[in-house]
Design a protein around this motif. Structure first.
Motif, short mmCIF file in Angstrom:
data_model
loop_
_atom_site.label_atom_id
_atom_site.label_comp_id
_atom_site.label_asym_id
_atom_site.label_seq_id
_atom_site.Cartn_x
_atom_site.Cartn_y
_atom_site.Cartn_z
N THR A 40 6.43 -12.24 -4.82
CA THR A 40 4.81 -12.14 -4.47
C THR A 40 4.51 -12.78 -3.23
O THR A 40 5.56 -12.93 -2.16
N ILE A 41 3.18 -12.14 -2.33
CA ILE A 41 3.25 -12.51 -1.05
C ILE A 41 1.69 -12.99 -0.79
O ILE A 41 0.83 -12.47 -1.44
N HIS A 42 1.77 -14.01 0.45
CA HIS A 42 1.43 -14.53 0.93
C HIS A 42 0.06 -14.02 1.75
O HIS A 42 1.38 -13.62 2.87
N ASN A 43 -0.50 -14.29 2.14
CA ASN A 43 -1.30 -14.15 3.15
C ASN A 43 -1.36 -12.40 3.66
O ASN A 43 -1.21 -12.40 5.00
N ILE A 44 -1.40 -11.67 2.83
CA ILE A 44 -1.95 -10.37 3.19
C ILE A 44 -3.11 -10.07 4.20
O ILE A 44 -3.80 -10.67 3.30
N PRO A 45 -2.60 -8.72 5.01
CA PRO A 45 -4.11 -8.79 5.41
C PRO A 45 -5.37 -7.78 4.90
O PRO A 45 -4.50 -6.44 4.13
N ASP A 46 -6.33 -7.93 4.54
CA ASP A 46 -7.55 -7.33 4.05
C ASP A 46 -7.35 -6.27 5.40
O ASP A 46 -8.57 -6.29 6.09
N ILE A 47 -7.08 -5.28 5.47
CA ILE A 47 -7.19 -4.44 6.25
C ILE A 47 -6.74 -2.39 5.93
O ILE A 47 -6.37 -2.57 4.75
N ARG A 48 -7.57 -1.53 6.20
CA ARG A 48 -7.13 -0.73 6.15
C ARG A 48 -5.41 -0.51 5.74
O ARG A 48 -5.35 0.63 4.79
N ASP A 49 -5.00 0.37 7.26
CA ASP A 49 -3.36 0.29 6.12
C ASP A 49 -3.06 -0.06 5.94
O ASP A 49 -1.96 0.23 4.65
N VAL A 50 -2.78 -1.65 5.31
CA VAL A 50 -2.22 -2.75 4.24
C VAL A 50 -3.05 -2.19 2.79
O VAL A 50 -2.13 -1.76 2.37
N ASN A 51 -3.66 -2.05 3.43
CA ASN A 51 -4.73 -1.35 1.19
C ASN A 51 -3.70 -0.34 1.16
O ASN A 51 -3.91 0.35 -0.02
N LYS A 52 -4.10 0.38 2.05
CA LYS A 52 -3.68 2.13 2.16
C LYS A 52 -1.61 1.91 1.62
O LYS A 52 -1.51 2.74 0.60
N LEU A 53 -0.78 1.40 1.74
CA LEU A 53 0.31 1.53 1.68
C LEU A 53 0.85 0.88 -0.10
O LEU A 53 0.78 0.74 -0.53
N ILE A 54 -0.73 -0.51 0.25
CA ILE A 54 -0.12 -1.14 -1.22
C ILE A 54 -0.72 0.05 -2.89
O ILE A 54 -0.83 -0.21 -3.93
N GLU A 55 -1.89 0.83 -2.17
CA GLU A 55 -2.81 2.16 -2.84
C GLU A 55 -2.02 3.01 -3.33
O GLU A 55 -1.38 3.46 -4.66
N LEU A 56 -0.72 2.80 -2.29
CA LEU A 56 0.43 4.22 -1.97
C LEU A 56 1.92 3.68 -3.35
O LEU A 56 2.05 4.08 -4.09
N LEU A 57 1.69 2.26 -3.30
CA LEU A 57 2.94 1.40 -3.67
C LEU A 57 2.62 1.14 -5.18
O LEU A 57 2.81 1.69 -5.85
N GLY A 58 0.87 1.43 -5.28
CA GLY A 58 0.59 1.42 -6.69
C GLY A 58 0.20 3.08 -7.73
O GLY A 58 1.05 3.12 -8.78
N GLU A 59 0.45 3.69 -6.81
CA GLU A 59 0.48 4.95 -7.12
C GLU A 59 1.68 6.08 -7.70
O GLU A 59 1.80 6.60 -8.23
N MET A 60 2.59 4.84 -6.92
CA MET A 60 4.54 5.26 -6.58
C MET A 60 4.84 4.70 -8.02
O MET A 60 5.65 5.32 -9.06
N GLY A 61 4.09 3.20 -8.94
CA GLY A 61 4.59 2.94 -10.20
C GLY A 61 4.40 1.20 -9.96
O GLY A 61 4.82 0.99 -11.06
#
Length: 436
Positions: A40-61
């Motif tokens: 569980t990770i708190h205080n994640i910034p809602d910005i493009r680079d971070v959101n892209k990485l979260i999306e990439l992790l989701g695509e990885m499974g």
């Protein structure tokens, strides 16, 4: 391509809360790959680079579950390693600089990994040698596609060793640390980066069961373990945003309170702005920047011109050099800005010169700024954001300028700053987003 329209010259007032640290987030998010358990990770910034990485992790499974504003639960229980061989992964990974840090966790947990040459800001050469050399010393073997655009990496058995990093790279250190925590034996890393981002990563890994000592120093000792468990982690406030808001207050002659800054983690940053003549008042864990009609640059004891330069932590972070430079344009006195680490990061000063700033670009690394002391306001112009940090420096200049400015290519700014126009409007700024 979207743009900001800015009506400058307004005094701002109020409180602003910095987002979670972008540079920390990119490391911490990659670390979730080290365990099959929930993180569980708190205080994640809602910005493009971070959101892209979260999306990439989701695509990885990786299972990604929102759990409140700025909070997500990640569980890397079933990673699809075959996805890493696809064209889609190559494209997405190549568009994000932080994607290189998935490699260390993949090698540690699965013994193999794949990585495209990542993208990011065009601010000069940003080589990956520290990443690759460090991982190779642990036993990783790299194979290139022949064009050096995609790498397959085998690390059937990582073994701890002593290494002296050729540079104190933050992301390079993070990548090696994440690989070493599950390597056999003990790894000693000398000339390790010691930025707060890296300290935060090491603290999180230790809570997961890693055995890292020397945290916060440039000499790390890592005793490998066989398994890491889940944990929870809270991001630091973004020190680059905090420095940007200090500069914004000074340039616009405004009183702004920056909330919950975790002051002890800011290192030399407040002192550098004080050298530029900016008053800062610490109130609890908030920084109050009072309105100043003028701020005067200090000189060295022998009377020579003040020099502001970047350096690895605990030196002044290179991500705030652009902000220090734009702040100096309205100071009383002169400053030499020396950007040592990236040779293209000062090329945005041509826009400031067009706005009326008195700047001599000495070479790709140095610029002399002759402060206007708020006697001659900058004037609004149309310009384009070249990278995240220069883009915000130009935004600060535009907010202080007389008249209307337009900043194009603001997607670069969105990569690093969360809802920046909305938060600035809450302070009274005249800024409007035009979607392209």
């Amino acid at each position: 391509m979207s743009s900001f329209i800015i009506n400058g010259g307004r005094k701002l007032h109020g409180e602003i809360v910095p987002q979670g640290a972008k540079n920390e987030a990119l490391q911490i998010l990659c670390a979730v790959l080290l365990t099959p358990e929930p993180v569980t990770i708190h205080n994640i910034p809602d910005i493009r680079d971070v959101n892209k990485l979260i999306e990439l992790l989701g695509e990885m499974g990786v299972s990604v579950t929102p759990a409140g504003k700025g909070t997500y639960i990640f569980q890397a229980g079933d990673i699809d390693l075959d996805y890493l061989k696809t064209k889609e992964f190559r494209k997405k990974g190549a568009g994000l600089r932080g994607s290189v840090m998935i490699l260390g966790p993949l090698l540690a947990r699965f013994g193999k990994g794949y990585i495209p040459h990542p993208g990011g800001d065009k601010i000069g050469r940003r080589r990956l040698d520290t990443h690759f050399t460090g991982l190779q010393k642990l036993g990783a073997r790299f194979e290139s596609d022949g064009l050096n655009t995609f790498y397959s990496v085998d690390a059937t058995e990582l073994k701890g060793c002593y290494m002296l990093l050729d540079e104190a790279s933050v992301t390079g250190t993070a990548n090696v640390v994440m690989a070493a925590v599950m390597a056999k034996g003990t790894t000693t890393i000398f000339n390790a980066a010691c930025e707060p981002y890296l300290v935060q990563l090491c603290r999180m890994l230790n809570r997961m069961g890693a055995k890292i000592s020397g945290v916060g120093s440039n000499l790390l000792s890592i005793e490998g373990v066989e398994y890491l468990s889940g944990t929870s982690h809270t991001m630091l406030p973004d020190m680059i945003e905090i420095g940007s808001f200090i500069g914004l207050a000074a340039m616009t002659g405004s009183e702004i309170t920056i909330k919950n800054v975790q002051y002890k983690e800011l290192g030399i940053i407040p002192e550098v702005f004080r050298r530029l003549g900016i008053q800062l008042q610490l109130r609890g864990d908030d920084i109050l920047v009072p309105a100043q009609e003028t701020y005067e640059v200090e000189t060295f004891m022998d009377g020579s011109i003040m020099t502001i330069s970047d350096a690895p932590w605990p030196g002044f972070t290179p991500d705030l050099i652009s902000i220090a430079l734009v702040v100096a344009t309205q100071a009383k006195g002169s400053v030499l800005i020396h950007q040592k680490m990236f040779e293209s990061r000062l090329f945005f000063v041509d826009k400031l010169i067009d706005m009326g700033a008195q700047i001599i670009l000495c070479d790709p690394h140095r610029a002399t700024v002759i402060g206007l002391n708020h006697q001659v306001p900058l004037r609004g112009i149309t310009m384009s954001s070249p990278d995240i940090r220069a883009g915000v420096a130009l935004l600060i200049a535009a907010l202080s300028a007389k008249g209307k400015s337009q900043i194009d290519n603001i997607e670069q700014i969105d990569r690093g700053y969360q809802d920046i126009d909305g938060r600035l409007r809450s302070l009274g700024a005249g800024i409007e987003r035009i979607e392209g």
